[in-house]
Motif scaffolding. Structure first.
Motif, short mmCIF file in Angstrom:
data_model
loop_
_atom_site.label_atom_id
_atom_site.label_comp_id
_atom_site.label_asym_id
_atom_site.label_seq_id
_atom_site.Cartn_x
_atom_site.Cartn_y
_atom_site.Cartn_z
N MET A 1 0.80 -1.23 0.00
CA MET A 1 0.00 0.00 0.00
C MET A 1 0.83 1.28 0.00
SD MET A 1 0.53 -1.37 3.14
CE MET A 1 -0.82 -2.51 3.42
N SER A 2 2.18 1.14 -0.01
CA SER A 2 3.04 2.32 -0.02
C SER A 2 2.93 3.05 -1.35
CB SER A 2 4.50 1.91 0.22
OG SER A 2 5.38 2.98 -0.08
N SER A 3 2.86 4.37 -1.29
CA SER A 3 2.82 5.16 -2.53
C SER A 3 4.21 5.30 -3.14
CB SER A 3 2.23 6.55 -2.25
OG SER A 3 3.01 7.24 -1.29
N TYR A 4 5.28 5.12 -2.34
CA TYR A 4 6.65 5.20 -2.84
C TYR A 4 7.15 3.87 -3.37
CZ TYR A 4 7.59 9.94 -1.03
OH TYR A 4 7.59 11.29 -0.81
N GLY A 5 6.81 2.77 -2.69
CA GLY A 5 7.36 1.48 -3.05
C GLY A 5 8.84 1.42 -2.75
N GLY A 6 9.54 0.55 -3.43
CA GLY A 6 10.98 0.42 -3.23
C GLY A 6 11.32 -0.18 -1.88
N THR A 7 12.44 0.26 -1.31
CA THR A 7 12.90 -0.25 -0.02
C THR A 7 12.38 0.63 1.10
OG1 THR A 7 14.91 -1.16 -1.02
CG2 THR A 7 14.93 -0.80 1.36
N ALA A 8 11.97 0.00 2.19
CA ALA A 8 11.49 0.71 3.37
C ALA A 8 12.31 0.29 4.57
CB ALA A 8 10.01 0.42 3.62
N VAL A 9 12.30 1.12 5.60
CA VAL A 9 12.91 0.76 6.88
C VAL A 9 11.81 0.23 7.79
CG1 VAL A 9 14.08 1.59 8.95
CG2 VAL A 9 14.79 2.42 6.72
N TRP A 10 11.94 -1.02 8.19
CA TRP A 10 11.03 -1.62 9.16
C TRP A 10 11.68 -1.40 10.52
CZ3 TRP A 10 6.50 -4.51 7.75
CH2 TRP A 10 6.24 -4.49 6.37
N SER A 11 11.15 -0.45 11.27
CA SER A 11 11.87 0.13 12.41
C SER A 11 11.98 -0.79 13.62
CB SER A 11 11.18 1.43 12.84
OG SER A 11 9.92 1.14 13.42
N GLY A 12 11.02 -1.71 13.79
CA GLY A 12 10.97 -2.49 15.02
C GLY A 12 10.27 -1.74 16.14
N ASP A 13 9.92 -0.48 15.93
CA ASP A 13 9.22 0.31 16.94
C ASP A 13 7.72 0.09 16.81
OD1 ASP A 13 11.55 1.32 17.91
OD2 ASP A 13 11.40 3.25 16.89
#
Length: 508
Positions: free
Chosen positions: A378-390
């Protein structure tokens, strides 16, 4: 800012071109540098660096206090096509040795005292050691001027090493675009202009600290770098330089609110920013009382994506514990345990998408794969994301609230306990100035809740009263089994409370 938000990144060294020639850019102990001076000295230092380290993409480390060299290097190294690796001056030789080895630094520019602290084997054979003043002198006498670069904004330009709260410090890889867009974003939402004076008290090796430079220069303002020994030094510098912008982390804010601020130090303050930990309701109240005319910007960030959210100052009084909403150029999603977009009020993981996401960890594919993953569908940017763990929640108004780190949650008697909830209860009593809740291994409970606390200086009978008040406010399973009182809290090199050191101490 007075200009429209520009989403097009440029080579990082072009930030030196933003200010008017005659306007101050850097306020040093030796005097002020105008933007014309800044451009001249960046061009000279970059030319010297390119001559000494001709290989594009080579890493050049600095290990020195705040001053001309450490402030110019982010731009000069970028212009020379090199990768800057700033080492926190508070680190010791063993940590510096790890960073030099891990980054493969071709050169270390440092102060004589820090260079002398290095032991045999600390400096890799291929790394040259250069004295800070010798580097500045050579750049001045060389006579070369390197023009603004035409680097690809996606090229690597900096490696910032995290403080190493879990294992050895790891290097976060940042591109020109990461740092450029971070500067533009912060300057925009802070509404900075060319008449700003930012007091840079945070380490320049810290992403939040380095951005003090970059966002201020992006707006055409001046930076006054300060390495302070005592909190009173910050107060004095605010008065001396007529500071308009002050960034800090919660432990420093706590110390600053315990001082008596002069009118001279307060009157020019326009904004205060906080990151590196949440502000408590009491601390917000004290900051508002000390700086009644300044705007307070609570913020949340992580080195892997620089900055994620900020709270509109107009909402601070009504929503003092909120993380706010996404900053410009950031998309923040809350993903529940089923991998779906969390509903309002539902807990989930904070996932940061967009062009502020770093390029991963330097030469560490395994840890990169754990944190840097494909963005949710559902991201409008796509690509790589940071999954923060927070773990966070988003309310019906779209405001985010921090719940805790997945790996920091205390598991006691089968219950998941947020350390922040225990800490907030302790702080709310008014008896405690700082508090850290930790889960310590316990044969009967799995983990027992331990609370480390520093008493509020004006509190009476804090050690006797705190357990009684917590008994009224917290359920039995959340009650601290032990309260450890401290006169001071240990801090990590970025000025945050060192939870890892406390946990190691209590677990030994």
């Amino acid at each position: 800012m007075n200009t429209a938000l520009d989403p097009v990144p440029r080579p990082l060294d072009h930030l030196a071109e933003h200010g008017a020639d005659e306007d101050p850019a850097l306020i040093l102990k030796s005097g002020k540098l105008s933007f014309a001076d800044l451009r001249e000295r960046v061009a000279r230092l970059a030319a010297w660096l390119a001559q000494e380290v001709p290989e594009k993409g080579a890493r050049v480390a600095t290990w020195a206090a705040k001053g001309e060299l450490t402030c110019l290097m982010p731009l000069a190294a970028a212009r020379a096509g090199l990768v800057h690796v700033p080492i926190n001056p508070l680190l010791k030789h063993a940590q510096a040795a790890h960073i030099l080895s891990d980054s493969g630094a071709a050169m270390l520019i440092g102060t004589p005292a820090r260079s002398k602290s290095l032991e045999e084997g600390d400096v890799p054979p291929a790394c040259r050691l250069i004295n800070e003043q010798d580097a500045l002198d050579a750049a001045t006498t060389l006579g070369g001027h390197l023009p603004p670069s035409d680097s690809d904004p996606d090229d690597l330009t900096a490696i910032l090493y995290t403080s190493g709260s879990t294992g050895r410090p790891k290097g976060v890889m940042l591109s020109h675009a990461n740092l450029w867009l971070g500067a533009v974003s912060v300057a925009d939402y802070l509404d900075m202009g060319p008449d700003e004076v930012t007091l840079a008290v945070l380490p320049l090796s810290f992403d939040y600290g380095q951005n003090q430079l970059l966002s201020t220069w992006c707006a055409g303002g001046a930076v006054a770098p300060l390495d302070y020994l005592f909190p009173k030094d910050v107060l004095k510098a605010c008065a001396k330089h007529q500071v308009t912008t002050l960034a800090a982390v919660p432990p420093l804010w706590v110390q600053l609110t315990e001082l008596e601020w002069s009118e001279e130090a307060v009157v020019t303050m326009r904004r205060m920013t906080n990151s590196g930990g949440a502000l408590t309701t009491d601390l917000v109240r004290e900051l508002r009382a000390t700086f009644p005319d300044a705007r307070l910007f609570p913020m949340y960030g992580l080195t892997e994506a620089f900055r994620s959210t900020f709270l509109d100052p107009d909402l601070v009084d009504t929503h003092p514990t909120s993380m706010g909403k996404a900053i410009p150029f950031a998309e923040i999603l809350v993903i529940n345990d089923a991998g779906e977009l969390a509903k309002p009020g539902e807990e989930g993981e904070l996932v940061h998408c967009g062009p502020l996401v770093a390029q991963g960890y330097w030469q560490d594919a395994e840890r990169t794969a754990e944190r840097f993953k494909p963005a949710p569908d559902m991201s409008s940017y796509g690509g790589t994301a940071v999954w923060s763990g927070d773990r966070v929640k988003r309310d019906a108004e779209g405001l985010l609230y921090f719940v805790g780190r997945r790996d920091a949650m205390i598991k006691s008697q089968g219950n998941r306990i947020s350390p922040q909830e225990v800490e907030e209860a302790a702080l709310a009593t008014g008896l405690v100035a700082e508090a850290v809740a930790l889960g310590i291994a316990d044969e009967r409970l799995g983990q027992a809740v331990h609370l480390v606390a520093r008493a509020e200086p004006r509190a009476v009978n804090a050690e006797e009263q705190l357990p009684k008040l917590l008994a009224k406010e917290l359920p039995n399973f959340m009650q601290p089994q032990v309260i450890h009182w401290r006169d001071t809290m240990p801090l990590n090199p970025n000025g945050k409370i060192d939870r890892t050191a406390l946990k190691q101490e209590l677990s030994s």
